[in-house]
Design a protein around this motif. Structure first.
Motif, PDB file in Angstrom:
ATOM      1  N   TYR A 197       0.764  -1.278  -0.130  1.00 30.00           N
ATOM      2  CA  TYR A 197       0.037   0.195   0.001  1.00 30.00           C
ATOM      3  C   TYR A 197       0.476   1.263   0.071  1.00 30.00           C
ATOM      4  N   LEU A 198       1.887   1.017   0.986  1.00 34.79           N
ATOM      5  CA  LEU A 198       2.874   2.668   1.109  1.00 34.79           C
ATOM      6  C   LEU A 198       3.639   2.966  -0.502  1.00 34.79           C
ATOM      7  N   ALA A 199       4.248   1.538  -0.899  1.00 33.60           N
ATOM      8  CA  ALA A 199       5.160   2.058  -2.329  1.00 33.60           C
ATOM      9  C   ALA A 199       3.788   2.164  -3.417  1.00 33.60           C
ATOM     10  N   GLY A 200       2.676   1.886  -3.029  1.00 38.68           N
ATOM     11  CA  GLY A 200       1.641   2.242  -4.045  1.00 38.68           C
ATOM     12  C   GLY A 200       1.138   3.567  -4.553  1.00 38.68           C
ATOM     13  N   ILE A 201       1.020   4.231  -3.088  1.00 38.90           N
ATOM     14  CA  ILE A 201       1.350   5.407  -2.958  1.00 38.90           C
ATOM     15  C   ILE A 201       2.302   6.128  -3.194  1.00 38.90           C
ATOM     16  N   LEU A 202       3.174   6.049  -2.220  1.00 35.85           N
ATOM     17  CA  LEU A 202       4.719   6.303  -3.933  1.00 35.85           C
ATOM     18  C   LEU A 202       4.761   6.175  -4.720  1.00 35.85           C
ATOM     19  N   THR A 203       4.111   5.390  -5.404  1.00 33.02           N
ATOM     20  CA  THR A 203       4.776   4.915  -7.136  1.00 33.02           C
ATOM     21  C   THR A 203       3.374   6.245  -8.231  1.00 33.02           C
ATOM     22  N   VAL A 204       2.231   5.503  -7.288  1.00 31.99           N
ATOM     23  CA  VAL A 204       1.038   6.538  -8.197  1.00 31.99           C
ATOM     24  C   VAL A 204       0.366   7.163  -7.567  1.00 31.99           C
ATOM     25  N   GLY A 205       0.471   7.280  -6.379  1.00 30.25           N
ATOM     26  CA  GLY A 205      -0.531   8.767  -5.646  1.00 30.25           C
ATOM     27  C   GLY A 205      -0.545   9.810  -5.690  1.00 30.25           C
ATOM     28  N   ASP A 206      -1.522  10.820  -5.665  1.00 25.20           N
ATOM     29  CA  ASP A 206      -1.199  12.413  -6.430  1.00 25.20           C
ATOM     30  C   ASP A 206      -0.434  12.567  -5.706  1.00 25.20           C
ATOM     31  N   LEU A 207       0.079  13.807  -5.750  1.00 27.49           N
ATOM     32  CA  LEU A 207       0.796  14.429  -5.708  1.00 27.49           C
ATOM     33  C   LEU A 207       0.756  14.814  -3.739  1.00 27.49           C
ATOM     34  N   GLU A 208      -0.041  14.834  -3.926  1.00 28.41           N
ATOM     35  CA  GLU A 208      -0.140  16.004  -2.272  1.00 28.41           C
ATOM     36  C   GLU A 208      -0.452  14.118  -1.413  1.00 28.41           C
ATOM     37  N   GLU A 209      -1.007  13.276  -1.236  1.00 33.90           N
ATOM     38  CA  GLU A 209      -0.769  11.647  -0.776  1.00 33.90           C
ATOM     39  C   GLU A 209       0.742  11.705  -1.094  1.00 33.90           C
ATOM     40  N   ARG A 210       1.628  11.240  -2.020  1.00 32.73           N
ATOM     41  CA  ARG A 210       3.013  11.161  -1.878  1.00 32.73           C
ATOM     42  C   ARG A 210       4.033  12.802  -0.550  1.00 32.73           C
ATOM     43  N   VAL A 211       3.352  13.619  -0.302  1.00 26.15           N
ATOM     44  CA  VAL A 211       4.285  14.536  -0.021  1.00 26.15           C
ATOM     45  C   VAL A 211       3.273  13.955   1.935  1.00 26.15           C
ATOM     46  N   ALA A 212       1.522  13.637   1.825  1.00 33.06           N
ATOM     47  CA  ALA A 212       2.175  13.331   2.811  1.00 33.06           C
ATOM     48  C   ALA A 212       1.933  11.739   3.637  1.00 33.06           C
ATOM     49  N   MET A 213       2.844  10.807   2.772  1.00 36.24           N
ATOM     50  CA  MET A 213       3.556   9.415   3.066  1.00 36.24           C
ATOM     51  C   MET A 213       4.744   9.889   3.456  1.00 36.24           C
ATOM     52  N   VAL A 214       6.255  10.884   2.683  1.00 35.60           N
ATOM     53  CA  VAL A 214       6.923  11.020   2.879  1.00 35.60           C
ATOM     54  C   VAL A 214       7.548  11.831   4.157  1.00 35.60           C
ATOM     55  N   ASP A 215       5.917  12.703   4.910  1.00 33.38           N
ATOM     56  CA  ASP A 215       6.060  13.145   5.885  1.00 33.38           C
ATOM     57  C   ASP A 215       6.032  12.252   6.551  1.00 33.38           C
ATOM     58  N   GLU A 216       5.006  11.459   7.027  1.00 38.20           N
ATOM     59  CA  GLU A 216       4.962  10.865   8.062  1.00 38.20           C
ATOM     60  C   GLU A 216       5.985   9.483   7.734  1.00 38.20           C
ATOM     61  N   LEU A 217       7.056   9.130   6.699  1.00 36.19           N
ATOM     62  CA  LEU A 217       8.086   7.789   6.511  1.00 36.19           C
ATOM     63  C   LEU A 217       8.941   8.396   7.201  1.00 36.19           C
ATOM     64  N   MET A 218       9.067  10.174   6.946  1.00 38.56           N
ATOM     65  CA  MET A 218      10.450  10.837   7.422  1.00 38.56           C
ATOM     66  C   MET A 218      10.452  11.553   9.441  1.00 38.56           C
ATOM     67  N   LYS A 219       9.379  11.179   9.772  1.00 41.15           N
ATOM     68  CA  LYS A 219       8.991  11.250  11.262  1.00 41.15           C
ATOM     69  C   LYS A 219       9.757  10.096  12.151  1.00 41.15           C
ATOM     70  N   GLU A 220      10.619  10.862  12.966  1.00 45.68           N
ATOM     71  CA  GLU A 220      11.385   9.401  13.679  1.00 45.68           C
ATOM     72  C   GLU A 220      12.312   9.001  13.601  1.00 45.68           C
ATOM     73  N   GLY A 221      12.798   9.051  12.026  1.00 43.61           N
ATOM     74  CA  GLY A 221      13.481   8.398  11.622  1.00 43.61           C
ATOM     75  C   GLY A 221      13.352   6.790  11.045  1.00 43.61           C
ATOM     76  N   LYS A 222      12.164   7.123  10.935  1.00 44.12           N
ATOM     77  CA  LYS A 222      10.909   5.403  10.489  1.00 44.12           C
ATOM     78  C   LYS A 222      11.892   5.167   8.607  1.00 44.12           C
ATOM     79  N   MET A 223      12.415   5.922   8.147  1.00 41.32           N
ATOM     80  CA  MET A 223      13.700   5.351   6.960  1.00 41.32           C
ATOM     81  C   MET A 223      14.634   4.724   7.599  1.00 41.32           C
ATOM     82  N   ALA A 224      15.594   5.454   7.897  1.00 46.92           N
ATOM     83  CA  ALA A 224      16.670   4.583   8.078  1.00 46.92           C
ATOM     84  C   ALA A 224      15.975   3.310   8.997  1.00 46.92           C
ATOM     85  N   PHE A 225      15.561   3.466  10.188  1.00 49.57           N
ATOM     86  CA  PHE A 225      15.520   2.190  10.697  1.00 49.57           C
ATOM     87  C   PHE A 225      14.904   1.202  10.273  1.00 49.57           C
TER      88      PHE A 225
END
Length: 91
Positions: free
Chosen positions: A44-72
């Motif tokens: 689901y996350l990969a789908g949003i980042l691949t084909v989601g609209d700009l607003e969805e992608r930005v919100a997803m990136v913001d959420e994933l960047m919180k608290e070092g989730k992507m680094a983890f």
């Protein structure tokens, strides 16, 4: 960001097949359980980042960047792959 998610997605796909119980009596491997629990969500996350609209992608990136989730996630996938290789489980 998407490559980190797809790395984890591929790891989960591999685990779901590789560690599936061979019979109903076999104990469930933790990696199989994690794959069953996380696969749909990561797809689901990969789908949003691949084909989601700009607003969805930005919100997803913001959420994933919180608290070092992507680094983890990056470190987690690297550690799990290394553990698999050290146990002779290369693909």
């Amino acid at each position: 960001m998407l490559p980190k998610l797809t790395d984890y997605l591929h790891l989960l796909e591999d685990w779901k097949v590789r560690y599936a119980p061979k019979t109903p009596d076999n104990a469930l491997d933790d990696r199989f359980v994690e794959a069953c629990q996380m696969l749909d969500y990561i797809e689901y996350l990969a789908g949003i980042l691949t084909v989601g609209d700009l607003e969805e992608r930005v919100a997803m990136v913001d959420e994933l960047m919180k608290e070092g989730k992507m680094a983890f996630l990056r470190d987690y996938v690297a550690r799990k792959r290394k553990e698999g290789m050290s146990h002779g489980e290369e693909r």
